[in-house]
Write a protein that holds these residues in place. Structure first.
Motif, PDB file in Angstrom:
ATOM      1  N   THR A   8       0.807  -1.218   0.000  1.00 62.86           N
ATOM      2  CA  THR A   8       0.000   0.000   0.000  1.00 62.86           C
ATOM      3  C   THR A   8       0.838   1.265   0.000  1.00 62.86           C
ATOM      4  N   ASP A   9       2.147   1.130   0.183  1.00 63.86           N
ATOM      5  CA  ASP A   9       3.032   2.283   0.280  1.00 63.86           C
ATOM      6  C   ASP A   9       3.983   2.316  -0.916  1.00 63.86           C
ATOM      7  N   LEU A  10       4.620   3.463  -1.123  1.00 65.23           N
ATOM      8  CA  LEU A  10       5.647   3.614  -2.158  1.00 65.23           C
ATOM      9  C   LEU A  10       6.903   4.189  -1.520  1.00 65.23           C
ATOM     10  N   PRO A  37       6.839  -0.310  -4.812  1.00 67.16           N
ATOM     11  CA  PRO A  37       5.701  -0.789  -4.024  1.00 67.16           C
ATOM     12  C   PRO A  37       6.200  -1.558  -2.800  1.00 67.16           C
ATOM     13  N   CYS A  38       5.638  -1.221  -1.628  1.00 65.66           N
ATOM     14  CA  CYS A  38       6.088  -1.826  -0.380  1.00 65.66           C
ATOM     15  C   CYS A  38       4.996  -1.673   0.674  1.00 65.66           C
ATOM     16  N   ARG A  39       5.286  -2.195   1.859  1.00 63.60           N
ATOM     17  CA  ARG A  39       4.356  -2.038   2.984  1.00 63.60           C
ATOM     18  C   ARG A  39       5.161  -1.966   4.273  1.00 63.60           C
ATOM     19  N   VAL A  40       4.863  -0.969   5.082  1.00 63.50           N
ATOM     20  CA  VAL A  40       5.482  -0.843   6.392  1.00 63.50           C
ATOM     21  C   VAL A  40       4.551  -1.488   7.403  1.00 63.50           C
ATOM     22  N   ARG A  82       3.345   6.745   2.996  1.00 66.84           N
ATOM     23  CA  ARG A  82       2.298   5.846   3.471  1.00 66.84           C
ATOM     24  C   ARG A  82       1.026   6.027   2.660  1.00 66.84           C
ATOM     25  N   GLY A  83       0.453   4.926   2.181  1.00 69.52           N
ATOM     26  CA  GLY A  83      -0.805   4.940   1.443  1.00 69.52           C
ATOM     27  C   GLY A  83      -0.705   5.382   0.003  1.00 69.52           C
ATOM     28  N   ALA A  84       0.487   5.730  -0.469  1.00 63.50           N
ATOM     29  CA  ALA A  84       0.636   6.241  -1.841  1.00 63.50           C
ATOM     30  C   ALA A  84       0.300   5.183  -2.886  1.00 63.50           C
ATOM     31  N   GLY A  85       0.467   3.905  -2.559  1.00 58.65           N
ATOM     32  CA  GLY A  85       0.106   2.836  -3.490  1.00 58.65           C
ATOM     33  C   GLY A  85      -1.394   2.730  -3.707  1.00 58.65           C
ATOM     34  N   LEU A  86      -2.162   3.346  -2.798  1.00 58.62           N
ATOM     35  CA  LEU A  86      -3.621   3.361  -2.904  1.00 58.62           C
ATOM     36  C   LEU A  86      -4.138   4.714  -3.377  1.00 58.62           C
ATOM     37  N   ILE A  93       7.612   8.782   5.805  1.00 59.55           N
ATOM     38  CA  ILE A  93       8.509   8.293   6.851  1.00 59.55           C
ATOM     39  C   ILE A  93       9.920   8.271   6.293  1.00 59.55           C
ATOM     40  N   ARG A  94      10.869   8.779   7.066  1.00 58.60           N
ATOM     41  CA  ARG A  94      12.288   8.694   6.697  1.00 58.60           C
ATOM     42  C   ARG A  94      12.921   7.652   7.601  1.00 58.60           C
TER      43      ARG A  94
END
Length: 136
Positions: A8-10, A37-40, A82-86, A93-94
């Motif tokens: 859901t994240d980039l 594309p990733c997920r924390v 956060r949420g950029a994939g959606l 976040i750094r």
């Protein structure tokens, strides 16, 4: 089920590389990957820690999951939206990447598509204080 459906994240990946300017070589962080594309996900949350000269948040329990093919190395700086994939505009976040742990697809897997890598994240931030109250 496919792990990629959970991303859901980039992330943007920055790595220290040697850059030559004339006769000088200096090292600077250069963007090597964008829109990964990733997920924390977080296994535990820690409260802020009071320290001199400021309160600090240090969290080493967050992890990043992404495809095994993504070249992320220990020490890389990651900017994770956060949420950029959606299509959402969440906070960025750094963090700095730890050593990746790779999980490969077992032969004849009952649930294919679960191969991924997990990377421990180091985040450190100093908390901003409130407005001055005039006490001196």
């Amino acid at each position: 089920m496919n792990y990629a459906d959970w991303y859901t994240d980039l992330a943007e990946v920055r790595r220290v590389q040697a850059v030559k300017e004339g006769n000088l070589t200096k090292h600077e962080r250069v963007t090597v990957l964008e829109n990964v594309p990733c997920r924390v996900y977080r296994s535990t949350a820690h409260p802020p820690r009071m320290d001199r000269p400021a309160a600090m948040v240090e969290d080493g329990s967050d992890k990043l999951a992404c495809a095994n093919e993504v070249d992320i190395r220990a020490g890389d700086e990651l900017l994770i939206r956060r949420g950029a994939g959606l299509g959402r505009d969440g906070r960025t976040i750094r963090a700095f990447a730890g050593e990746p742990a790779y999980f490969y697809e077992p032969f004849g897997a009952v649930m294919p598509g679960l191969a991924h890598q997990e990377i421990g994240l180091l985040q450190r931030g100093y908390l901003k204080g409130g407005a001055p109250d005039g006490a001196g």
